[in-house]
Design a protein around this motif. Structure first.
Motif, PDB file in Angstrom:
ATOM      1  N   GLU A  35      35.927  50.020  48.516  1.00 28.66           N
ATOM      2  CA  GLU A  35      34.762  49.319  48.735  1.00 28.66           C
ATOM      3  C   GLU A  35      34.397  48.765  47.331  1.00 28.66           C
ATOM      4  OE1 GLU A  35      32.926  48.667  51.547  1.00 28.66           O
ATOM      5  OE2 GLU A  35      34.458  49.694  52.815  1.00 28.66           O
ATOM      6  N   TRP A  36      34.781  47.746  46.882  1.00 31.55           N
ATOM      7  CA  TRP A  36      34.601  47.063  45.737  1.00 31.55           C
ATOM      8  C   TRP A  36      34.105  45.921  45.759  1.00 31.55           C
ATOM      9  CZ3 TRP A  36      37.542  43.777  42.221  1.00 31.55           C
ATOM     10  CH2 TRP A  36      37.198  43.512  40.839  1.00 31.55           C
ATOM     11  N   SER A  37      32.881  45.395  45.231  1.00 30.93           N
ATOM     12  CA  SER A  37      32.334  44.121  44.863  1.00 30.93           C
ATOM     13  C   SER A  37      32.028  43.891  43.454  1.00 30.93           C
ATOM     14  CB  SER A  37      31.051  43.967  45.964  1.00 30.93           C
ATOM     15  OG  SER A  37      30.002  44.938  45.685  1.00 30.93           O
ATOM     16  N   PRO A  38      32.713  42.969  43.108  1.00 32.30           N
ATOM     17  CA  PRO A  38      32.511  42.897  41.605  1.00 32.30           C
ATOM     18  C   PRO A  38      31.101  42.567  40.899  1.00 32.30           C
ATOM     19  CG  PRO A  38      33.890  41.151  42.424  1.00 32.30           C
ATOM     20  CD  PRO A  38      33.378  42.112  43.489  1.00 32.30           C
ATOM     21  N   SER A  39      30.789  43.058  39.817  1.00 27.61           N
ATOM     22  CA  SER A  39      29.655  42.576  39.190  1.00 27.61           C
ATOM     23  C   SER A  39      29.754  41.128  38.566  1.00 27.61           C
ATOM     24  CB  SER A  39      29.076  43.486  38.397  1.00 27.61           C
ATOM     25  OG  SER A  39      29.878  43.753  37.294  1.00 27.61           O
ATOM     26  N   ASP A  40      28.778  40.403  38.342  1.00 26.88           N
ATOM     27  CA  ASP A  40      29.180  39.296  37.600  1.00 26.88           C
ATOM     28  C   ASP A  40      29.791  39.606  36.255  1.00 26.88           C
ATOM     29  OD1 ASP A  40      27.980  37.933  39.485  1.00 26.88           O
ATOM     30  OD2 ASP A  40      26.064  37.472  38.322  1.00 26.88           O
ATOM     31  N   ASN A  41      29.333  40.512  35.422  1.00 30.00           N
ATOM     32  CA  ASN A  41      30.292  40.646  34.216  1.00 30.00           C
ATOM     33  C   ASN A  41      31.764  40.937  34.570  1.00 30.00           C
ATOM     34  OD1 ASN A  41      27.786  40.246  32.558  1.00 30.00           O
ATOM     35  ND2 ASN A  41      27.151  42.325  32.808  1.00 30.00           N
ATOM     36  N   GLU A  42      31.915  41.746  35.471  1.00 29.43           N
ATOM     37  CA  GLU A  42      33.306  42.161  35.708  1.00 29.43           C
ATOM     38  C   GLU A  42      34.054  40.639  35.980  1.00 29.43           C
ATOM     39  OE1 GLU A  42      32.907  46.598  37.547  1.00 29.43           O
ATOM     40  OE2 GLU A  42      32.710  44.770  38.718  1.00 29.43           O
ATOM     41  N   LEU A  43      33.481  39.930  36.904  1.00 31.87           N
ATOM     42  CA  LEU A  43      34.162  38.526  37.175  1.00 31.87           C
ATOM     43  C   LEU A  43      34.307  37.711  35.845  1.00 31.87           C
ATOM     44  CD1 LEU A  43      32.318  37.309  40.384  1.00 31.87           C
ATOM     45  CD2 LEU A  43      34.456  38.061  40.000  1.00 31.87           C
ATOM     46  N   ARG A  44      33.264  37.793  34.910  1.00 32.96           N
ATOM     47  CA  ARG A  44      33.364  37.194  33.578  1.00 32.96           C
ATOM     48  C   ARG A  44      34.377  37.618  32.798  1.00 32.96           C
ATOM     49  NH1 ARG A  44      27.090  37.500  32.536  1.00 32.96           N
ATOM     50  NH2 ARG A  44      27.056  36.114  34.341  1.00 32.96           N
ATOM     51  N   ILE A  45      34.623  38.936  32.878  1.00 28.83           N
ATOM     52  CA  ILE A  45      35.928  39.552  31.919  1.00 28.83           C
ATOM     53  C   ILE A  45      37.052  39.010  32.435  1.00 28.83           C
ATOM     54  CG2 ILE A  45      36.923  41.729  31.599  1.00 28.83           C
ATOM     55  CD1 ILE A  45      34.405  43.074  31.065  1.00 28.83           C
ATOM     56  N   LEU A  46      37.215  39.069  33.907  1.00 31.25           N
ATOM     57  CA  LEU A  46      38.504  38.466  34.542  1.00 31.25           C
ATOM     58  C   LEU A  46      38.714  37.140  33.914  1.00 31.25           C
ATOM     59  CD1 LEU A  46      38.180  39.867  38.241  1.00 31.25           C
ATOM     60  CD2 LEU A  46      39.973  40.546  36.341  1.00 31.25           C
ATOM     61  N   SER A  47      37.647  36.343  34.052  1.00 30.10           N
ATOM     62  CA  SER A  47      37.773  34.638  33.874  1.00 30.10           C
ATOM     63  C   SER A  47      38.211  34.751  32.138  1.00 30.10           C
ATOM     64  CB  SER A  47      36.448  34.175  33.687  1.00 30.10           C
ATOM     65  OG  SER A  47      35.845  34.214  34.753  1.00 30.10           O
ATOM     66  N   ALA A  48      37.566  35.527  31.376  1.00 30.22           N
ATOM     67  CA  ALA A  48      37.901  35.766  29.774  1.00 30.22           C
ATOM     68  C   ALA A  48      39.623  36.040  29.815  1.00 30.22           C
ATOM     69  CB  ALA A  48      37.122  36.682  29.111  1.00 30.22           C
ATOM     70  N   ASN A  49      39.802  37.034  30.650  1.00 27.47           N
ATOM     71  CA  ASN A  49      41.244  37.533  30.567  1.00 27.47           C
ATOM     72  C   ASN A  49      42.135  36.335  30.743  1.00 27.47           C
ATOM     73  OD1 ASN A  49      40.711  39.880  29.605  1.00 27.47           O
ATOM     74  ND2 ASN A  49      41.068  41.017  31.396  1.00 27.47           N
ATOM     75  N   MET A  50      41.769  35.496  31.803  1.00 27.28           N
ATOM     76  CA  MET A  50      42.697  34.444  32.254  1.00 27.28           C
ATOM     77  C   MET A  50      43.037  33.692  30.973  1.00 27.28           C
ATOM     78  SD  MET A  50      43.424  33.683  35.605  1.00 27.28           S
ATOM     79  CE  MET A  50      43.389  32.177  36.007  1.00 27.28           C
ATOM     80  N   VAL A  51      41.720  33.151  30.406  1.00 26.88           N
ATOM     81  CA  VAL A  51      41.795  32.137  29.350  1.00 26.88           C
ATOM     82  C   VAL A  51      42.518  32.772  27.994  1.00 26.88           C
ATOM     83  CG1 VAL A  51      40.371  30.926  27.474  1.00 26.88           C
ATOM     84  CG2 VAL A  51      39.676  31.172  29.865  1.00 26.88           C
ATOM     85  N   LYS A  52      42.378  34.097  27.729  1.00 30.67           N
ATOM     86  CA  LYS A  52      43.221  34.699  26.769  1.00 30.67           C
ATOM     87  C   LYS A  52      44.635  34.777  27.057  1.00 30.67           C
ATOM     88  CE  LYS A  52      39.781  38.254  25.326  1.00 30.67           C
ATOM     89  NZ  LYS A  52      39.654  39.692  25.688  1.00 30.67           N
ATOM     90  N   LEU A  53      45.141  34.867  28.526  1.00 30.23           N
ATOM     91  CA  LEU A  53      46.254  35.032  28.736  1.00 30.23           C
ATOM     92  C   LEU A  53      47.068  33.594  28.356  1.00 30.23           C
ATOM     93  CD1 LEU A  53      48.664  37.052  30.176  1.00 30.23           C
ATOM     94  CD2 LEU A  53      48.501  35.133  31.734  1.00 30.23           C
ATOM     95  N   ALA A  54      46.317  32.600  28.885  1.00 29.35           N
ATOM     96  CA  ALA A  54      46.767  31.227  28.880  1.00 29.35           C
ATOM     97  C   ALA A  54      46.999  30.805  27.290  1.00 29.35           C
ATOM     98  CB  ALA A  54      45.517  30.393  29.497  1.00 29.35           C
ATOM     99  N   GLN A  55      46.082  31.289  26.667  1.00 29.46           N
ATOM    100  CA  GLN A  55      46.080  30.846  25.133  1.00 29.46           C
ATOM    101  C   GLN A  55      47.210  31.357  24.415  1.00 29.46           C
ATOM    102  OE1 GLN A  55      41.961  31.267  23.649  1.00 29.46           O
ATOM    103  NE2 GLN A  55      41.328  29.541  24.340  1.00 29.46           N
ATOM    104  N   LYS A  56      47.780  32.436  24.933  1.00 24.49           N
ATOM    105  CA  LYS A  56      49.106  32.925  24.283  1.00 24.49           C
ATOM    106  C   LYS A  56      50.300  32.021  24.406  1.00 24.49           C
ATOM    107  CE  LYS A  56      47.748  37.790  24.374  1.00 24.49           C
ATOM    108  NZ  LYS A  56      47.556  39.197  24.992  1.00 24.49           N
ATOM    109  N   SER A  57      50.215  30.838  25.148  1.00 18.74           N
ATOM    110  CA  SER A  57      50.990  29.728  25.070  1.00 18.74           C
ATOM    111  C   SER A  57      52.229  30.579  25.876  1.00 18.74           C
ATOM    112  CB  SER A  57      51.329  29.088  23.808  1.00 18.74           C
ATOM    113  OG  SER A  57      50.126  28.462  23.504  1.00 18.74           O
ATOM    114  N   TYR A  58      52.490  31.195  26.837  1.00 16.84           N
ATOM    115  CA  TYR A  58      53.451  31.523  27.594  1.00 16.84           C
ATOM    116  C   TYR A  58      54.160  30.474  28.349  1.00 16.84           C
ATOM    117  CZ  TYR A  58      52.054  36.197  26.685  1.00 16.84           C
ATOM    118  OH  TYR A  58      51.536  37.567  26.193  1.00 16.84           O
TER     119      TYR A  58
END
Lengths: 343, 189
Positions: A184-207
């Motif tokens: 039973e998990w419903s993510p908090s706003d901050n958890e979603l924000r961290i996921l979004s930030a991780n998306m951008v971080k991963l993207a910026q590594k230019s894989y």
């Protein structure tokens, strides 16, 4: 002010890591499974490169800005990316997809097979960037999968299931994932924000998106720890023309998709993971991660973007994994065609 | 004479007409003004695109429109029109152009025959506003860049779908509220 902001962010990261989301240190650790998968992938990639044998030349025509050129490239080795490198830096930076002979959509890092006419697609491709948008949406799903596998704490064991065929009009890209120890998990706003930030971080590594068609046995070997993918692979092979499974790799994350994908993760611009919904399916409880994103070259003001974010929060109407069932066999069959062409 | 007949006398132009003419300050007075206008009008018919000070371009535009509309309306056999063309056009071969090239070109137009654009000022050299006047359908490349069709760019697709979803939601609310209203009225009675 800036400093204060970054402190805050670190603080968030710390408190959240106590709950579900991992800290950045764990993010970089390669697990044994990953190393094993990547080893197999590297070996197969090397084998395929060596299998090209004697180098033959092909002629590649490019008509468009900045100039019309005729290139002499290597058959089975040179990719559209190499062609772009010969022409202009602008093409390298903005192109996400190549169009071969005006029909075939071709990955930027997929070797060319014969004489052809090449064109490059980007976010503002005219008359219609439809195919780029689809590839972009698909790539976002794949990046999301990569982020999910790494963002959670070790004991939560996320198992990637699949993502539906990309549909930009649905308003969000999707990845369906099983989280074994989080019923039973419903993510908090901050958890979603961290996921979004991780998306951008991963993207910026230019894989790069490495594309590799592999045999069924190898695919099964690579995904031996993923119960869903193991089930899907035989069906994918059945549907494909040349009995191959197409794998994509960004960094050390490997996933199955028919493609085509973008050339590089750095084309991802703004990105938000908007919501996570729980789904009840035949395969157990899955979580549907949803996000919205815009390519790097597309500018949008924050108000308009917030409208897109709000829309992406509503559950995506794409088919659930167990709705793919057809009458003949009751296992999951993702849509899979060997080659995507413009109809 | 009633109103309907007045409108028959002068052809209606498809541009805004200033309530008062511009004086176009000139050492020779009103005669000099007319001379200047004739020169400009001739050049406009000859070159089809000119860069001028805004006041002169705006003033010339009205005369050019009137001359072309008269030429289309009466043709080259009408004495008054021919006299008018002869007065305004200094290079006489351009009278043939007016009746044989421009009149047929513009005969089907539903818009004005000329276009007036604002041009950039080269500050601080030229302080007067500049403008570009041209005949429509000229052979030169367009002044304004053509607009890209951005409807299919990813953000516009997303926004369009968000709009549709929002409307669908609103319509649903409205239909719901319509369904509820009669019940309320009945209970009141």
């Amino acid at each position: 002010m800036k400093r204060f902001g970054s402190c805050l962010y670190r603080n968030y990261n710390y408190t959240l890591s106590k709950r579900y989301v991992s800290m950045s240190k764990e993010f970089e650790i390669k697990s044994e499974i990953l190393a094993y998968q990547n080893n197999l992938f590297d070996k197969e990639q090397k084998r395929q490169r060596e299998a090209v044998g004697r180098i033959e030349k092909i002629t590649v025509n490019y008509n468009g800005p900045p100039e019309n050129v005729v290139l002499s490239m290597n058959k089975g080795i040179s990719t559209p990316y190499h062609c772009a490198k010969h022409i202009s830096e602008m093409l390298i930076k903005r192109s996400g997809l190549a169009l071969i002979d005006g029909i075939h959509l071709w990955d930027m890092h997929r070797p060319l097979e014969s004489d052809c006419e090449i064109n490059f697609m980007h976010a503002q491709y005219l008359p219609d960037p439809y195919h780029f948008n689809r590839a972009y949406w698909r790539s976002c799903s794949l990046i999301l999968g990569a982020v999910i596998t790494k963002a959670f704490r070790e004991d939560i064991l996320p198992t990637l299931h699949s993502f539906p065929s990309p549909n930009v009009k649905s308003g969000s890209f999707v990845y369906d994932v099983e989280l074994s120890n989080l019923p039973e998990w419903s993510p908090s706003d901050n958890e979603l924000r961290i996921l979004s930030a991780n998306m951008v971080k991963l993207a910026q590594k230019s894989y790069q998106f490495d594309r590799l068609p592999v045999s069924e046995e190898l695919a099964l070997d690579i995904f031996q720890d993923n119960k869903f993918k193991k089930e899907q692979i035989p069906n994918i092979v059945q549907q494909s023309v040349d009995k191959k499974v197409i794998l994509y790799r960004i960094g050390d994350h490997i996933d199955i998709s028919r493609g085509p994908m973008l050339g590089n993760t750095d084309l991802l611009g703004r990105c938000t993971i908007a919501a996570v919904h729980r789904l009840e399916t035949k395969d157990g409880n899955l979580y549907r991660f949803q996000g919205v994103s815009l390519p790097k070259n597309i500018m949008l003001n924050h108000f308009a973007y917030s409208i897109l974010e709000q829309r992406a929060k509503k559950i995506n109407a794409a088919r659930l994994p167990d709705q793919y069932l057809n009458d003949l066999n009751d296992t999951f069959v993702p849509q899979f065609v060997a080659e995507e062409t413009i109809a | 004479m009633n109103q309907a007949e007045i409108s028959q006398l002068v052809s209606k132009l498809r541009i805004r007409i200033n309530p008062r003419h511009k004086n176009l300050k000139n050492p020779e007075g009103p005669q000099g003004r007319l001379k200047k206008l004739r020169k400009t009008l001739t050049a406009l018919f000859k070159y089809e695109r000119l860069e001028l000070n805004y006041t002169l371009a705006d003033e010339t535009r009205g005369y050019a429109e009137r001359l072309i509309s008269e030429a289309i309306r009466h043709g080259d056999t009408h004495k008054a029109t021919m006299e008018m063309a002869d007065y305004w056009i200094e290079e006489k071969q351009l009278i043939h152009k007016l009746f044989k090239v421009l009149a047929p070109r513009f005969s089907d137009y539903k818009t004005s025959y000329t276009m007036l654009y604002r041009a950039p000022k080269a500050y601080p050299d030229i302080v007067y506003p500049r403008s570009i006047i041209e005949l429509r359908g000229n052979p030169f490349p367009p002044i304004l860049s053509q607009k890209l069709d951005q409807r299919n760019f990813i953000h516009n697709v997303l926004l369009e779908e968000a709009k549709k979803a929002y409307r669908a939601e609103k319509y649903e609310q409205i239909t719901k509220s319509l369904g509820e209203q009669p019940k309320v009225e009945v209970s009141d009675k």
